[in-house]
Structures are given as structure tokens and as C-alpha cells.
Write a protein that holds these residues in place. Structure first.
Motif, PDB file in Angstrom:
ATOM      1  N   ILE A  92       0.861  -1.179   0.000  1.00 33.46           N
ATOM      2  CA  ILE A  92       0.000   0.000   0.000  1.00 33.46           C
ATOM      3  C   ILE A  92       0.897   1.227   0.000  1.00 33.46           C
ATOM      4  CG2 ILE A  92      -1.815   1.268   1.196  1.00 33.46           C
ATOM      5  CD1 ILE A  92      -2.739  -1.415   0.177  1.00 33.46           C
ATOM      6  N   SER A  93       0.971   1.918  -1.126  1.00 34.49           N
ATOM      7  CA  SER A  93       1.824   3.118  -1.275  1.00 34.49           C
ATOM      8  C   SER A  93       3.281   2.834  -0.932  1.00 34.49           C
ATOM      9  CB  SER A  93       1.274   4.263  -0.399  1.00 34.49           C
ATOM     10  OG  SER A  93       0.041   4.710  -0.888  1.00 34.49           O
ATOM     11  N   ASP A  94       3.773   1.667  -1.302  1.00 37.90           N
ATOM     12  CA  ASP A  94       5.188   1.323  -1.160  1.00 37.90           C
ATOM     13  C   ASP A  94       5.517   0.279  -2.220  1.00 37.90           C
ATOM     14  OD1 ASP A  94       4.878  -1.442  -0.171  1.00 37.90           O
ATOM     15  OD2 ASP A  94       4.161  -0.544   1.675  1.00 37.90           O
ATOM     16  N   PRO A  95       6.786  -0.115  -2.389  1.00 39.29           N
ATOM     17  CA  PRO A  95       7.153  -1.019  -3.491  1.00 39.29           C
ATOM     18  C   PRO A  95       6.799  -2.483  -3.280  1.00 39.29           C
ATOM     19  CG  PRO A  95       9.099  -0.385  -2.251  1.00 39.29           C
ATOM     20  CD  PRO A  95       7.972   0.422  -1.692  1.00 39.29           C
ATOM     21  N   GLY A  96       6.068  -2.814  -2.228  1.00 42.45           N
ATOM     22  CA  GLY A  96       5.702  -4.209  -1.989  1.00 42.45           C
ATOM     23  C   GLY A  96       4.958  -4.828  -3.150  1.00 42.45           C
ATOM     24  N   ARG A 132     -18.655   3.210   0.975  1.00 45.55           N
ATOM     25  CA  ARG A 132     -17.886   3.234  -0.267  1.00 45.55           C
ATOM     26  C   ARG A 132     -16.811   4.295  -0.123  1.00 45.55           C
ATOM     27  NH1 ARG A 132     -20.493   5.199  -4.636  1.00 45.55           N
ATOM     28  NH2 ARG A 132     -19.119   4.097  -6.065  1.00 45.55           N
ATOM     29  N   PHE A 133     -15.613   3.960  -0.542  1.00 42.03           N
ATOM     30  CA  PHE A 133     -14.528   4.941  -0.467  1.00 42.03           C
ATOM     31  C   PHE A 133     -13.493   4.635  -1.531  1.00 42.03           C
ATOM     32  CE2 PHE A 133     -13.392   1.494   2.414  1.00 42.03           C
ATOM     33  CZ  PHE A 133     -12.082   1.222   2.102  1.00 42.03           C
ATOM     34  N   THR A 134     -12.690   5.645  -1.852  1.00 40.66           N
ATOM     35  CA  THR A 134     -11.581   5.494  -2.798  1.00 40.66           C
ATOM     36  C   THR A 134     -10.288   5.834  -2.086  1.00 40.66           C
ATOM     37  OG1 THR A 134     -12.930   6.025  -4.729  1.00 40.66           O
ATOM     38  CG2 THR A 134     -10.550   6.323  -4.946  1.00 40.66           C
ATOM     39  N   PHE A 135      -9.308   4.940  -2.175  1.00 49.34           N
ATOM     40  CA  PHE A 135      -7.995   5.187  -1.598  1.00 49.34           C
ATOM     41  C   PHE A 135      -7.127   5.851  -2.652  1.00 49.34           C
ATOM     42  CE2 PHE A 135      -3.596   3.702  -0.822  1.00 49.34           C
ATOM     43  CZ  PHE A 135      -3.383   4.347   0.388  1.00 49.34           C
ATOM     44  N   GLU A 136      -6.775   7.109  -2.424  1.00 49.12           N
ATOM     45  CA  GLU A 136      -5.952   7.858  -3.377  1.00 49.12           C
ATOM     46  C   GLU A 136      -4.464   7.668  -3.129  1.00 49.12           C
ATOM     47  OE1 GLU A 136      -6.261   9.853  -5.968  1.00 49.12           O
ATOM     48  OE2 GLU A 136      -8.429   9.826  -6.186  1.00 49.12           O
ATOM     49  N   GLY A 137      -4.076   7.306  -1.913  1.00 46.42           N
ATOM     50  CA  GLY A 137      -2.663   7.237  -1.581  1.00 46.42           C
ATOM     51  C   GLY A 137      -2.047   8.624  -1.604  1.00 46.42           C
ATOM     52  N   PHE A 138      -0.781   8.707  -1.984  1.00 48.13           N
ATOM     53  CA  PHE A 138      -0.104  10.003  -2.072  1.00 48.13           C
ATOM     54  C   PHE A 138      -0.453  10.683  -3.398  1.00 48.13           C
ATOM     55  CE2 PHE A 138       2.533   7.818   1.036  1.00 48.13           C
ATOM     56  CZ  PHE A 138       2.764   8.822   1.973  1.00 48.13           C
ATOM     57  N   LEU A 139      -0.856  11.938  -3.334  1.00 46.41           N
ATOM     58  CA  LEU A 139      -1.118  12.704  -4.553  1.00 46.41           C
ATOM     59  C   LEU A 139       0.205  13.088  -5.220  1.00 46.41           C
ATOM     60  CD1 LEU A 139      -3.837  15.167  -3.208  1.00 46.41           C
ATOM     61  CD2 LEU A 139      -4.218  13.141  -4.641  1.00 46.41           C
ATOM     62  N   PRO A 140       0.210  13.263  -6.535  1.00 46.25           N
ATOM     63  CA  PRO A 140       1.408  13.809  -7.182  1.00 46.25           C
ATOM     64  C   PRO A 140       1.764  15.147  -6.547  1.00 46.25           C
ATOM     65  CG  PRO A 140      -0.162  13.020  -8.808  1.00 46.25           C
ATOM     66  CD  PRO A 140      -0.868  12.976  -7.497  1.00 46.25           C
ATOM     67  N   SER A 160     -13.021   9.934   0.060  1.00 45.18           N
ATOM     68  CA  SER A 160     -11.674   9.757  -0.488  1.00 45.18           C
ATOM     69  C   SER A 160     -10.654   9.763   0.645  1.00 45.18           C
ATOM     70  CB  SER A 160     -11.332  10.880  -1.473  1.00 45.18           C
ATOM     71  OG  SER A 160     -12.209  10.878  -2.580  1.00 45.18           O
ATOM     72  N   ILE A 161      -9.609   8.951   0.481  1.00 44.21           N
ATOM     73  CA  ILE A 161      -8.551   8.838   1.497  1.00 44.21           C
ATOM     74  C   ILE A 161      -7.225   9.192   0.844  1.00 44.21           C
ATOM     75  CG2 ILE A 161      -7.389   7.311   3.136  1.00 44.21           C
ATOM     76  CD1 ILE A 161      -9.936   5.557   3.040  1.00 44.21           C
ATOM     77  N   VAL A 162      -6.492  10.105   1.472  1.00 43.44           N
ATOM     78  CA  VAL A 162      -5.232  10.611   0.928  1.00 43.44           C
ATOM     79  C   VAL A 162      -4.146  10.476   1.989  1.00 43.44           C
ATOM     80  CG1 VAL A 162      -4.037  12.655   0.032  1.00 43.44           C
ATOM     81  CG2 VAL A 162      -6.443  12.254  -0.570  1.00 43.44           C
ATOM     82  N   TYR A 163      -2.989   9.970   1.599  1.00 44.86           N
ATOM     83  CA  TYR A 163      -1.813   9.990   2.469  1.00 44.86           C
ATOM     84  C   TYR A 163      -1.026  11.271   2.183  1.00 44.86           C
ATOM     85  CZ  TYR A 163      -2.118   5.063   3.988  1.00 44.86           C
ATOM     86  OH  TYR A 163      -2.493   3.871   4.562  1.00 44.86           O
ATOM     87  N   ILE A 219       0.476  11.060   8.131  1.00 42.74           N
ATOM     88  CA  ILE A 219      -0.795  11.772   7.997  1.00 42.74           C
ATOM     89  C   ILE A 219      -1.752  11.001   7.085  1.00 42.74           C
ATOM     90  CG2 ILE A 219      -1.904  13.921   7.318  1.00 42.74           C
ATOM     91  CD1 ILE A 219       0.061  14.290   9.619  1.00 42.74           C
ATOM     92  N   VAL A 220      -3.028  10.920   7.508  1.00 47.20           N
ATOM     93  CA  VAL A 220      -4.094  10.413   6.655  1.00 47.20           C
ATOM     94  C   VAL A 220      -5.189  11.474   6.598  1.00 47.20           C
ATOM     95  CG1 VAL A 220      -5.703   8.546   6.154  1.00 47.20           C
ATOM     96  CG2 VAL A 220      -3.598   8.059   7.420  1.00 47.20           C
ATOM     97  N   ILE A 221      -5.503  11.928   5.386  1.00 44.05           N
ATOM     98  CA  ILE A 221      -6.590  12.884   5.175  1.00 44.05           C
ATOM     99  C   ILE A 221      -7.790  12.114   4.625  1.00 44.05           C
ATOM    100  CG2 ILE A 221      -7.312  14.989   3.994  1.00 44.05           C
ATOM    101  CD1 ILE A 221      -4.326  15.607   3.541  1.00 44.05           C
ATOM    102  N   VAL A 222      -8.949  12.327   5.211  1.00 45.99           N
ATOM    103  CA  VAL A 222     -10.184  11.709   4.725  1.00 45.99           C
ATOM    104  C   VAL A 222     -11.120  12.843   4.300  1.00 45.99           C
ATOM    105  CG1 VAL A 222     -12.085  10.146   5.249  1.00 45.99           C
ATOM    106  CG2 VAL A 222      -9.853   9.784   6.317  1.00 45.99           C
ATOM    107  N   VAL A 223     -11.606  12.762   3.068  1.00 47.26           N
ATOM    108  CA  VAL A 223     -12.429  13.836   2.499  1.00 47.26           C
ATOM    109  C   VAL A 223     -13.804  13.291   2.153  1.00 47.26           C
ATOM    110  CG1 VAL A 223     -12.615  15.585   0.688  1.00 47.26           C
ATOM    111  CG2 VAL A 223     -10.356  14.885   1.523  1.00 47.26           C
ATOM    112  N   GLY A 224     -14.836  13.964   2.640  1.00 44.97           N
ATOM    113  CA  GLY A 224     -16.195  13.556   2.320  1.00 44.97           C
ATOM    114  C   GLY A 224     -16.506  13.715   0.847  1.00 44.97           C
TER     115      GLY A 224
END
Length: 287
Positions: A92-96, A132-140, A160-163, A219-224
Motif C-alpha cells: 500500500i503506497s510502497d514497493p511491496g 464506499r470509499f476510494t484510496f488515493e494514496g499520495f497525490l502527485p 476519499s482517502i489521501v496519504y 498523515i491520513v486525510i479523509v475527504v467527504g
């Protein structure tokens, strides 16, 4: 599993590790780490400290974003390999995920252990809808791709979930407020499972003001999601949003794209973007 000669078969385990509290390691994770041929990781110092805490002595191999091209050689040398990221569930948001692809390509079975992750607790703590949610991970970090992802978050009906890293939190909250609207509900969770764990809830505008200075922790940002149909927002709202974007230095194209994501027709969005920026139309520029 073992083959007919009694030799354990090759296998890759993705092992979740604590995101903060070391007590969150599972008994199965400890067993796998203890019995693997080697432990691959992003940071040998960080993972070495965890193994020392657990009383485990295993060879450590660095496999991060810069060295994942060595994955095939590492799998050949250590056929029963455990992989850990810096924290949480690998892949999850890493090279695994790249290691999983390399193992499957080599015909090596892969197991993923259940365990710690950051975005699920943060989602539940947010108080926002979780169905229902979407995991965005790290934004550009910048550029057109970042603006497109922000516009996608703005238009999305689900959560939406953003790291984000601590020193970029304020800027990202401001960008989210510009794209989604300042009153969109959101939350910021940091230092999960640690002594100073915090979840702040409010509008994006309120959170941007609260976290204007640098903070510590992951940090985890959660956006409605978008709760009202785009047509419910009137021209005054669109004009105010466009003016705020122009004041923030956004280009005509950026403003147009963000307004389209907010439900405005493309031609109308373009005209409004020209108006608030004072830019010339193509016809004006050739006159």
C-alpha cells in the motif's frame, strides 16, 4: 509446505508491521519473521530495530523503490522471504506490490498476512461515510496530474482517502479546499496508535487553517464525497470558487477543469475562468 525431499518450498510473505504501537504486531507475523530465510525491507535500520525488539535474528535485505530491480536475485538467494515496509501493510503506497509481481512471475506463491494499516482506522475515525470509499494514496506533488487527481476527489460521491507527509499537509489541505470547496467535510488523522494520536474533524478550510504550520507523524486525510448534485450550486457559488482559484494563482485551464469537476459545463467554465483571471480570449489575442 515442503517438497518430497523435505525441503520447504519457496514462498513470499508480506508481513504488516505496527504503524506506531509495537504491541500491534500479530503472533503470526512474529512466527513468519522468525522462520523466513531473510527479511526484506525498505529501511534496514528501522526494520532491524523492530526485529531486535521482537528478539528475532534474521538476515536483512534492503528492497525499496530504488533497489526493487534486485527482487529476482533476492528471491533466488532467499527463496522463503518475508517482506516488511516501514510501517503498516506492504503493498500500500510502497514497493511491496512490485515484489509480489516479481514473485508471481517466478512462480513463487505469495501470502499476505492481515494486520496493521493506517487508512482503515483513519477512515472509521473520520466519522464520514465508510460504505464506499476510494484510496488515493499520495497525490502527485505538482503539475497537471496533481490537479487532475484533486478534481477527481472533488467530483467523487464517495469518501476519499489521501496519504500525506507532515511538511506538505497544509498545502495539500489548501489545494483540496480549492478543488472541493472550502466547506467540504474532512478529517486529518496523525500519529495513529501513538501517545499523541490525533484526529481533527471539520471543513477543509478549517483544517487548512489548523494545520498551516508543520506537524509531526504520518498523515491520513479523509475527504467527504460530493453530497449535493452539481446543479444545486448556483452561478454565484461557481463565481466565488473561480475567483478564489484565480486569487490563488491558478491558470485559466486549471480553473476551467476544476469548475467542470464541480458540475459546470465546459464552455461555461472556460468563460468564467477567462472572466475571473482577466485573460484574453483566443479571438481577443489575435485582434
Amino acid at each position: 509446505m515442503t517438497d518430497t525431499a523435505g525441503t520447504p518450498e519457496p514462498r513470499v510473505w508480506l508481513v504488516p508491521t505496527p504503524v506506531g504501537n509495537l504491541g500491534d504486531i500479530t503472533l503470526r507475523a512474529v512466527e513468519v519473521l522468525r522462520n523466513a530465510d531473510a527479511v526484506a525491507c525498505e529501511d534496514t535500520r528501522r526494520s532491524g530495530a523492530l526485529l531486535t525488539h521482537l528478539g528475532i535474528r534474521r538476515p536483512l535485505v534492503r528492497l525499496d523503490a530504488h533497489t526493487m530491480n534486485r527482487a529476482a536475485a533476492v528471491l533466488e538467494q532467499h527463496p522463503r522471504l518475508a517482506y516488511v515496509s516501514d510501517a503498516g501493510t506492504p503493498g500500500i503506497s510502497d514497493p511491496g506490490a512490485e515484489l509480489v509481481a516479481a514473485a508471481l512471475a517466478a512462480g513463487i506463491p505469495v501470502e499476505v498476512l492481515p494486520g496493521a494499516t493506517a487508512f482503515v482506522p483513519a477512515l472509521v475515525l473520520s466519522g464520514l461515510p465508510t460504505g464506499r470509499f476510494t484510496f488515493e494514496g499520495f497525490l502527485p506533488r505538482s503539475g497537471r496530474e496533481r490537479k487532475e487527481r484533486l478534481a477527481a476527489v472533488a467530483a467523487r460521491a464517495e469518501t476519499s482517502i489521501v496519504y500525506e507527509s507532515p511538511h506538505r499537509l497544509g498545502a495539500t489541505l489548501r489545494d483540496l479546499a480549492g478543488a472541493c470547496g472550502s466547506q467540504r467535510p474532512a478529517s486529518v488523522t496523525r500519529e495513529l496508535s501513538k501517545k499523541f494520536e490525533e484526529t481533527a474533524r471539520g471543513t477543509l478550510d478549517e483544517l487548512a487553517a489548523r494545520f498551516a504550520a508543520d506537524v509531526r507523524g504520518e498523515i491520513v486525510i479523509v475527504v467527504g464525497g460530493q453530497t449535493a448534485p452539481p446543479e444545486a450550486t448556483g452561478p454565484d457559488t461557481h463565481h466565488a470558487e473561480a475567483a478564489a482559484l484565480a486569487a490563488g494563482g491558478h491558470s485559466v485551464r486549471d480553473i476551467r477543469d476544476l469548475l467542470v469537476a464541480r458540475g459546470l459545463r465546459k464552455n461555461d467554465a472556460y468563460a468564467l475562468a477567462l472572466q475571473v483571471t482577466g485573460a484574453a480570449t483566443p479571438e481577443d489575442s489575435t485582434a
